[in-house]
Design an enzyme around this catalytic site. Structure first.
Site, PDB file in Angstrom:
ATOM      1  N   ASP A 290       9.274   3.246   0.173  1.00 30.50           N
ATOM      2  CA  ASP A 290       7.841   3.533   0.786  1.00 30.50           C
ATOM      3  C   ASP A 290       8.047   3.040   2.336  1.00 30.50           C
ATOM      4  O   ASP A 290       8.076   2.032   2.546  1.00 30.50           O
ATOM      5  CB  ASP A 290       7.008   2.915   0.705  1.00 30.50           C
ATOM      6  CG  ASP A 290       6.200   3.517   1.257  1.00 30.50           C
ATOM      7  OD1 ASP A 290       5.786   4.325   2.136  1.00 30.50           O
ATOM      8  OD2 ASP A 290       4.828   3.855   0.842  1.00 30.50           O
TER       9      ASP A 290
ATOM     10  N   LYS B 161       3.316   8.366   9.134  1.00 32.17           N
ATOM     11  CA  LYS B 161       3.315   7.954  10.673  1.00 32.17           C
ATOM     12  C   LYS B 161       4.049   8.339  11.112  1.00 32.17           C
ATOM     13  O   LYS B 161       4.007   9.423  11.653  1.00 32.17           O
ATOM     14  CB  LYS B 161       3.490   6.444  10.532  1.00 32.17           C
ATOM     15  CG  LYS B 161       2.153   5.803   9.099  1.00 32.17           C
ATOM     16  CD  LYS B 161       1.735   4.206   9.690  1.00 32.17           C
ATOM     17  CE  LYS B 161       0.779   4.414   8.123  1.00 32.17           C
ATOM     18  NZ  LYS B 161       0.623   3.914   7.395  1.00 32.17           N
TER      19      LYS B 161
ATOM     20  N   TYR C 171       1.275  -1.586  -0.413  1.00 29.84           N
ATOM     21  CA  TYR C 171      -0.080   0.120   0.118  1.00 29.84           C
ATOM     22  C   TYR C 171       0.699   1.437  -0.355  1.00 29.84           C
ATOM     23  O   TYR C 171       1.870   0.787   1.090  1.00 29.84           O
ATOM     24  CB  TYR C 171      -0.988   0.110   1.196  1.00 29.84           C
ATOM     25  CG  TYR C 171      -2.080   0.860   1.193  1.00 29.84           C
ATOM     26  CD1 TYR C 171      -2.697   1.483   0.686  1.00 29.84           C
ATOM     27  CD2 TYR C 171      -1.562   1.850   2.481  1.00 29.84           C
ATOM     28  CE1 TYR C 171      -3.826   2.793   0.527  1.00 29.84           C
ATOM     29  CE2 TYR C 171      -2.277   3.097   2.668  1.00 29.84           C
ATOM     30  CZ  TYR C 171      -3.533   3.426   1.717  1.00 29.84           C
ATOM     31  OH  TYR C 171      -4.228   4.645   1.835  1.00 29.84           O
TER      32      TYR C 171
HETATM   33  C1  LIG Z   1      -0.177   4.486   6.089  1.00 31.29           C
HETATM   34  C2  LIG Z   1       0.804   4.151   4.448  1.00 31.29           C
HETATM   35  C3  LIG Z   1       0.626   4.999   3.461  1.00 31.29           C
HETATM   36  C4  LIG Z   1       0.003   5.947   3.560  1.00 31.29           C
HETATM   37  O1  LIG Z   1      -0.179   6.969   4.160  1.00 31.29           O
HETATM   38  P1  LIG Z   1      -1.122   8.566   4.254  1.00 31.29           P
HETATM   39  O2  LIG Z   1      -1.173   9.344   5.683  1.00 31.29           O
HETATM   40  O3  LIG Z   1      -2.298   7.190   5.172  1.00 31.29           O
HETATM   41  O4  LIG Z   1      -1.440   8.722   3.182  1.00 31.29           O
HETATM   42  C5  LIG Z   1       1.601   4.645   2.774  1.00 31.29           C
HETATM   43  N1  LIG Z   1       2.914   3.957   2.737  1.00 31.29           N
HETATM   44  C6  LIG Z   1       2.676   3.124   3.747  1.00 31.29           C
HETATM   45  C7  LIG Z   1       3.971   2.080   3.584  1.00 31.29           C
HETATM   46  C8  LIG Z   1       1.945   3.052   4.740  1.00 31.29           C
HETATM   47  O5  LIG Z   1       1.974   2.033   5.755  1.00 31.29           O
END
Ligand SMILES: *Cc1c(COP(=O)(O)O)cnc(C)c1O
Length: 428
Positions: A239, A267, A144
């Protein structure tokens, strides 16, 4: 435990907010029942609107790595708020948090702050496409990267929970530039490069996948991706929205000693306020407006409250030489306890863990990609989730989510949790 008030609040919310929530996984669709409304939280505990106390293993999906209402962060926000909450003009604070982040994370010279992980990843691929002058990207099934169009293709937890393989509204035109590969499958990636010669701008990956449960990279996998990118003039985007400032000070790059070209954050970097960021070495970051041609902007980017929270969080992590060891030890202790009680109760399971990211899949076979993650027994998970909730332990309401361990957890909390799991396991 009673959830009368939460149920009422949810019914009220449903009238004015789609599905009653501002982010889908919160709605409990994956596990049934109605979501719990939070009143407040402190340290390792949530207190809900019915005055239940829950040990929290989600921690806002990662950010609260030092516990809820962590005082240095709270105080930094309060002090900043008194001096104005947004200017849309530069502040010294932005340089301070940027310098700190650059000093903690390997292989980056510059960092740009945005407002979410979604924005970070979306901007990172635009930058990668602009820099390489190529259009296609490779993403891995089950990873994601936020909800921007290019990534809503086999996108892990939120979407898997609902069985939506793809979202309406994402055009074919966009989808065709996103190539899908299987996590931990180097040959698959090589074949995609072979079939799309000189067209691939970047590989984007969660270096430890956390949105299909926790899935570690196999030995050598990330190295192979690095090599493939180098051979094909493509960029490797890590990411690290989940892994950054969680697996180590420098994130997965440091943990696995792999150099990424662009790194995305979210995060933890915001300490619980809406912050994302992306970073790279100078030659790539200088491709961004206003000095380069790739446009990217934000009215509230670098917002003083968000930067104050993020800086207080990063400082706390940077100044605590033992923090990542402590998190590792606590999570390893939890893992050992869960393994024992699930084994004792003859439950089929697989636990994956890297540092303070851990997940329990109800399947005895190894879980190493999206397909193997999907084999887990969802009915068992639902019972597990609701059973734990009754015992006062809150895990993510989806079988595809990682648990995020916070340093605020004590060993008594962990023992309490293991005991709760033992009780619940007897009923599975
Ligand atoms: C949570 C998450 C996102 C998205 O971040 P948001 O602040 O919810 O937009 C993108 N990449 C990873 C790996 C994530 O865990």
């Amino acid at each position: 435990m009673l959830y009368q008030r939460s149920s009422q609040l949810f019914a009220d919310a449903e009238k004015v907010i789609p599905g009653g929530v501002n982010s889908p996984v919160r709605a409990f669709k994956g596990v049934g029942g109605t979501p719990i409304f939070v009143k407040e939280a402190k340290g390792a505990y949530l207190f809900d609107e019915d005055n239940n106390k829950l040990i929290d293993y989600i921690n806002s999906w990662g950010p609260m790595i030092l516990g809820h209402a962590f005082e240095p962060v709270v105080n930094a926000v309060i002090e900043k708020a008194k001096k104005g909450t947004s200017f849309g003009m530069p502040t010294e604070l932005e340089t301070e948090i940027a310098s700190l982040a650059v000093s903690m994370v390997p292989n980056i010279d510059k960092i740009r702050f945005v407002n979410s992980g979604t924005e970070a990843c979306m901007s990172a691929i635009r930058l990668a496409r602009g820099y390489t002058k190529k259009d296609k990207i490779i993403k891995f099934s089950g990873c994601y990267h936020g909800h921007s169009d290019s990534f809503l293709i086999a996108a892990g937890s939120g979407l898997s929970t609902f069985g939506i393989p793809n979202s309406p509204g994402v055009t074919q035109g966009t989808a065709k530039d996103t190539l899908l590969a299987n996590y931990n499958d180097v040959e698959n990636v090589k074949a995609l490069f072979e079939a799309n010669k000189n067209e691939i701008a970047a590989i984007i990956i969660e270096p430890v996948a956390g949105n299909m449960g926790c899935i570690p990279p196999k030995e050598g996998f990330l190295n192979s991706l690095r090599q493939i990118c180098d051979e094909n003039n493509a960029l490797l985007i890590f990411d690290e929205v989940m892994t950054g400032f969680r697996l180590s000070k420098g994130g997965a790059q440091e943990l696995y000693n792999i150099k990424a070209d662009i790194v995305c954050f979210g995060k933890v970097i915001g300490g619980g306020l809406p912050v994302g960021a992306f970073a790279a070495r100078n030659e790539i970051m200088n491709y961004l407006a206003p000095i380069g041609p790739v446009y990217q902007a934000g009215t509230l980017s670098g917002n003083p409250l968000a930067m104050a929270a993020g800086k207080a969080m990063l400082e706390a992590l940077n100044n605590d030489a033992e923090i990542f060891n402590r998190l590792e030890e606590k999570t390893a202790y939890l893992e050992k306890g869960i393994r024992k009680v699930l084994n004792d109760n003859q439950i089929d399971f697989t636990i994956n863990r890297v540092g303070s990211m851990i997940s329990v899949h109800f399947d005895k076979n190894p879980v190493f990609d999206f397909n193997s993650a999907k084999n887990g027994d969802n009915e068992t998970f639902k019972k597990f989730f609701h059973g734990l909730l009754k015992e006062g332990v809150y895990i993510a309401p989806s079988a595809y989510e990682t648990w995020f361990i916070t340093d605020a957890l004590t060993y008594e909390d962990l023992d309490f949790t293991i005991n709760a799991i033992n009780k619940v396991a007897k009923e599975l």
